[in-house]
Design an enzyme around this catalytic site. Structure first.
Site, PDB file in Angstrom:
ATOM      1  N   GLY A  29       0.820  -1.216   0.000  1.00  0.00           N
ATOM      2  CA  GLY A  29       0.000   0.000   0.000  1.00  0.00           C
ATOM      3  C   GLY A  29       0.851   1.261   0.000  1.00  0.00           C
ATOM      4  O   GLY A  29       1.950   1.276   0.538  1.00  0.00           O
ATOM      5  N   ARG A  56       1.293  -5.837  -4.985  1.00  0.00           N
ATOM      6  CA  ARG A  56       1.301  -6.735  -3.829  1.00  0.00           C
ATOM      7  C   ARG A  56       1.760  -8.145  -4.182  1.00  0.00           C
ATOM      8  O   ARG A  56       1.500  -9.095  -3.422  1.00  0.00           O
ATOM      9  CB  ARG A  56      -0.091  -6.777  -3.196  1.00  0.00           C
ATOM     10  CG  ARG A  56      -0.524  -5.472  -2.513  1.00  0.00           C
ATOM     11  CD  ARG A  56      -1.662  -5.718  -1.537  1.00  0.00           C
ATOM     12  NE  ARG A  56      -2.171  -4.486  -0.958  1.00  0.00           N
ATOM     13  CZ  ARG A  56      -1.657  -3.910   0.124  1.00  0.00           C
ATOM     14  NH1 ARG A  56      -0.609  -4.439   0.715  1.00  0.00           N
ATOM     15  NH2 ARG A  56      -2.192  -2.790   0.600  1.00  0.00           N
ATOM     16  N   ASP A  77       5.722  -7.902   5.611  1.00  0.00           N
ATOM     17  CA  ASP A  77       5.805  -9.037   4.689  1.00  0.00           C
ATOM     18  C   ASP A  77       6.825  -8.792   3.586  1.00  0.00           C
ATOM     19  O   ASP A  77       7.599  -9.677   3.235  1.00  0.00           O
ATOM     20  CB  ASP A  77       4.431  -9.318   4.058  1.00  0.00           C
ATOM     21  CG  ASP A  77       3.518 -10.043   5.042  1.00  0.00           C
ATOM     22  OD1 ASP A  77       4.051 -10.824   5.859  1.00  0.00           O
ATOM     23  OD2 ASP A  77       2.308  -9.809   5.005  1.00  0.00           O
ATOM     24  N   LYS A  91       8.322   0.735   5.481  1.00  0.00           N
ATOM     25  CA  LYS A  91       7.175   1.521   5.019  1.00  0.00           C
ATOM     26  C   LYS A  91       5.868   0.935   5.519  1.00  0.00           C
ATOM     27  O   LYS A  91       5.740  -0.281   5.549  1.00  0.00           O
ATOM     28  CB  LYS A  91       7.166   1.494   3.485  1.00  0.00           C
ATOM     29  CG  LYS A  91       5.935   2.053   2.844  1.00  0.00           C
ATOM     30  CD  LYS A  91       5.230   1.078   1.890  1.00  0.00           C
ATOM     31  CE  LYS A  91       4.463  -0.032   2.562  1.00  0.00           C
ATOM     32  NZ  LYS A  91       3.558  -0.792   1.706  1.00  0.00           N
ATOM     33  N   THR A  92       4.947   1.683   5.939  1.00  0.00           N
ATOM     34  CA  THR A  92       3.517   1.374   6.057  1.00  0.00           C
ATOM     35  C   THR A  92       2.834   2.418   6.929  1.00  0.00           C
ATOM     36  O   THR A  92       3.327   2.765   8.012  1.00  0.00           O
ATOM     37  CB  THR A  92       3.184  -0.044   6.608  1.00  0.00           C
ATOM     38  OG1 THR A  92       1.760  -0.165   6.701  1.00  0.00           O
ATOM     39  CG2 THR A  92       3.776  -0.346   7.977  1.00  0.00           C
ATOM     40  N   ASP A 118       0.317   1.838   8.486  1.00  0.00           N
ATOM     41  CA  ASP A 118      -0.291   1.119   9.614  1.00  0.00           C
ATOM     42  C   ASP A 118       0.514   1.249  10.904  1.00  0.00           C
ATOM     43  O   ASP A 118      -0.017   1.015  11.990  1.00  0.00           O
ATOM     44  CB  ASP A 118      -0.451  -0.368   9.286  1.00  0.00           C
ATOM     45  CG  ASP A 118      -1.360  -0.595   8.088  1.00  0.00           C
ATOM     46  OD1 ASP A 118      -2.029   0.363   7.669  1.00  0.00           O
ATOM     47  OD2 ASP A 118      -1.394  -1.729   7.577  1.00  0.00           O
TER      48      ASP A 118
HETATM   49  P1  FBP Z   1       0.544  -2.001   3.613  1.00  0.00           P
HETATM   50  O1  FBP Z   1       0.420  -2.943   4.758  1.00  0.00           O
HETATM   51  O2  FBP Z   1       0.923  -2.654   2.357  1.00  0.00           O
HETATM   52  O3  FBP Z   1       1.426  -0.822   3.929  1.00  0.00           O
HETATM   53  O4  FBP Z   1      -0.903  -1.381   3.335  1.00  0.00           O
HETATM   54  C1  FBP Z   1      -1.606  -0.680   4.275  1.00  0.00           C
HETATM   55  C2  FBP Z   1      -3.078  -0.560   3.953  1.00  0.00           C
HETATM   56  O5  FBP Z   1      -3.380   0.793   3.645  1.00  0.00           O
HETATM   57  C3  FBP Z   1      -3.950  -1.066   5.107  1.00  0.00           C
HETATM   58  O6  FBP Z   1      -4.107  -0.076   6.110  1.00  0.00           O
HETATM   59  C4  FBP Z   1      -5.222  -1.444   4.406  1.00  0.00           C
HETATM   60  O7  FBP Z   1      -5.957  -2.419   5.112  1.00  0.00           O
HETATM   61  C5  FBP Z   1      -4.725  -1.989   3.103  1.00  0.00           C
HETATM   62  O8  FBP Z   1      -3.484  -1.354   2.844  1.00  0.00           O
HETATM   63  C6  FBP Z   1      -5.679  -1.745   1.965  1.00  0.00           C
HETATM   64  O9  FBP Z   1      -5.230  -2.426   0.857  1.00  0.00           O
HETATM   65  P2  FBP Z   1      -5.543  -2.035  -0.649  1.00  0.00           P
HETATM   66  O10 FBP Z   1      -4.610  -0.935  -1.012  1.00  0.00           O
HETATM   67  O11 FBP Z   1      -5.211  -3.276  -1.392  1.00  0.00           O
HETATM   68  O12 FBP Z   1      -6.964  -1.609  -0.729  1.00  0.00           O
END
Ligand code: FBP
Length: 549
Positions: free
Chosen positions: A78, A142, A173, A199-200, A202
């Site tokens: 993400g 992803r 991951d 990065k994230t 979250d």
């Molecule tokens: P990452 O773990 O890859 O950094 O992504 C974070 C995130 O924004 C989460 O908070 C959310 O649940 C998910 O990605 C949403 O995924 P998508 O971009 O596939 O809709």
């Protein structure tokens, strides 16, 4: 392309950097490391990258130089604000080491490496993306890097481009995969190093060494601004309860940080719900108490923050979701069924009695969302489950019962919100712009020194940027064994909200006061890029509290 005045100004922003990265550096090796748990298994799986020492960058006089270095970069998962600055830091760092060095971007995430889809990132391209949000410079994806054939394809592509190192910018991951790739390339002696970057949005990639993942700061500040605006509206109009779900996947760091910044009436924390083994009804009951109490004081409005992963932390829900995950994995029979009703009947016929009862009790829309496609790891995509609507419905029903009994005299009018995508590509705050650029520059020193299996490390982040410390942490140090898709796998330990940690303790100490009829709302306002340092350069409250500030 037309740009806003702020876009133009930010293009010229020079990120602040730790003193250690402003001139020449030498790498100092510290103690050998161990994985956080399961040492024997991790050592066996990573014989070449296990136990490496921590690295610190020390400033020195003179100039760092290297052979021309060709490096490939991947954005994984993400979006998170600051990714473009990691790349511009990498570019500037490589060019400073040798102007003949080249930076290649693999397109669309890890699949770009496997399929040989890339673009050379030249100065003109980089300049367009300095200090901007988003991952659009090369795109993200992803795809999981985990199969030997993928690694071997990567070797071929890197050979063609003369690439000596791959930098993977990703979450837990993706960095686990970076480590697996580093180990494989060492074992094959193919001369390709792999470096990870944390990065994230979250905020769940953090540990003893990594103080925070990049993007968390900007995303939380963006959501907190919106929450503050909603609170001002609620306090002005005095007629709505706002149920606000916040991204963050499993961990509730984003909800917690936003609560610390804005002081809502209620903030649910999934980790607490799990620890207390709460049912959905108990959560509803807690919310109802706050609403009734405020209504008794004539206040029929308020704000409630809900972490997006909540539903998975309610024990009975977790069992139901697990049963659904197992049932729906590669289930062609289910996919071939026509229409929601047929699917619903099929699911009900396969669940255990307790899960079936829970499934039937859910609003149909939510029950359907629980059966949508899984992510590549086989997990339910929590961002698509509208828990805020579920809670509004359940709270509304409970209040109606109380009203009929004469125990509630207020008026319940609720609005739902989901904040996630609004913050993932926001223009990076000064903190993220500086942090990310430093991570990028720092990675080039790790590469030039021939390091692999490391994560680029910048710490001491509650101090001014000049005092930040830079170095490298072996990725194996963060690993333990966990069950994934039914098998034990080495993975970076995910950091959930620590209920004994200071950020949660702060929430707990103040939540009653925030729920009270006396308004405690804070209105954080928008991220500021120019102005006094106490307005523009503050890290998150989480980071400050964790570091005892
Ligand atoms: P990452 O773990 O890859 O950094 O992504 C974070 C995130 O924004 C989460 O908070 C959310 O649940 C998910 O990605 C949403 O995924 P998508 O971009 O596939 O809709």
């Amino acid at each position: 392309m037309q740009k806003s005045p702020l876009q133009i100004a930010r293009q010229g922003y020079q990120p602040k950097m730790p003193v250690a990265l402003q001139g020449a550096v030498r790498l100092v090796e510290g103690e050998k490391t161990h994985s956080v748990a399961d040492q024997e298994e991790i050592k066996k799986l990573f014989p070449n990258t296990y136990g490496l020492p921590i690295i610190t960058m020390e400033p020195m006089s003179g100039k760092n130089e290297s052979e021309p270095l060709n490096v490939g970069v991947i954005l994984s998962g993400g979006q998170a604000p600051g990714g473009h600055n990691v790349i511009s830091g990498l570019y500037d760092g490589l060019k400073a080491l040798n102007p003949k060095s080249k930076l290649y971007g693999f397109l669309g995430g890890p699949s770009g490496l496997i399929d040989g889809k890339y673009q050379e990132l030249t100065g003109d391209i980089i300049n367009e993306y300095r200090n901007t949000g988003g991952f659009d410079i090369i795109g993200s994806g992803r795809t999981k890097l985990e199969e030997t054939w993928q690694f071997d394809n990567g070797i071929e592509v890197c050979k063609q481009l003369g690439i000596k190192a791959i930098v993977i910018i990703g979450g837990d991951d993706s960095n686990t995969n970076a480590c697996v790739l580093a180990e494989y390339y060492l074992q094959k002696q193919c001369g390709i190093q792999v470096i990870g970057c944390p990065k994230t949005i979250d905020g769940d990639l953090k540990n003893e060494m990594i103080e925070t993942s990049f993007g968390f700061d900007t995303a939380c500040k963006t959501y907190a601004e919106l929450i503050g605006n909603i609170q001002r509206d609620a306090n002005s109009a005095k007629k709505y309860w706002h149920f606000i779900r916040l991204m963050g996947r499993s961990a509730s760091h984003i909800a917690l940080e936003c609560a610390l910044q804005s002081q809502p009436n209620v903030c649910l924390i999934s980790e607490e719900v799990e620890a207390k083994k709460m049912t959905l009804n108990e959560i509803v009951e807690d919310i109802v108490k706050v609403i009734v109490n405020r209504a008794n004081a004539g206040l029929n409005f308020g704000t409630i923050l809900i972490p997006e992963g909540l539903i998975e932390f309610i024990p009975a829900m977790r069992v139901l979701i697990q049963e659904l995950n197992d049932m729906l994995a590669n289930n062609e029979e289910f996919s071939s069924l026509d229409g929601d009703d047929a699917k619903r009947e099929y699911v009900k016929s396969k669940l255990t009695p307790a899960s079936c009862e829970l499934y039937r009790s859910l609003p149909k829309g939510i029950a359907r969302q629980l059966t949508l496609d899984r992510d590549p790891h086989g997990n339910v995509m929590v961002s698509q489950i509208e828990t805020e609507k579920l809670l509004i419905e359940m709270v509304g029903k409970r209040l109606a019962v109380l009203k009929a009994n004469g125990e509630y005299k207020g008026k319940f009018s609720a609005l739902n919100h989901f904040f996630g995508y609004e913050g993932r590509c926001a223009m990076p705050s000064n903190f993220d712009a500086d942090y990310c650029y430093s991570i990028g520059v720092n990675a080039t020193h790790l590469i030039a020194a021939g390091k692999t299996g490391y994560m680029s490390l910048v710490r001491n982040l509650t101090r001014p940027a000049a005092e930040w410390l830079a170095g490298g942490v072996p990725i194996t140090m963060m690993m333990n064994m966990e069950k994934r898709n039914g098998k034990m796998k080495p993975v970076i330990q995910k950091a959930l909200v620590d209920l004994n940690g200071k950020p949660f303790q702060y929430l707990q100490a103040h939540r009653e006061e925030w729920a009270d009829p006396v308004t405690s709302y804070i209105y954080p306002g928008p991220i500021q890029y120019y102005g006094p340092t106490e307005v523009c350069d503050q890290p998150t409250r989480t980071l400050l509290l964790e570091r005892g500030k």
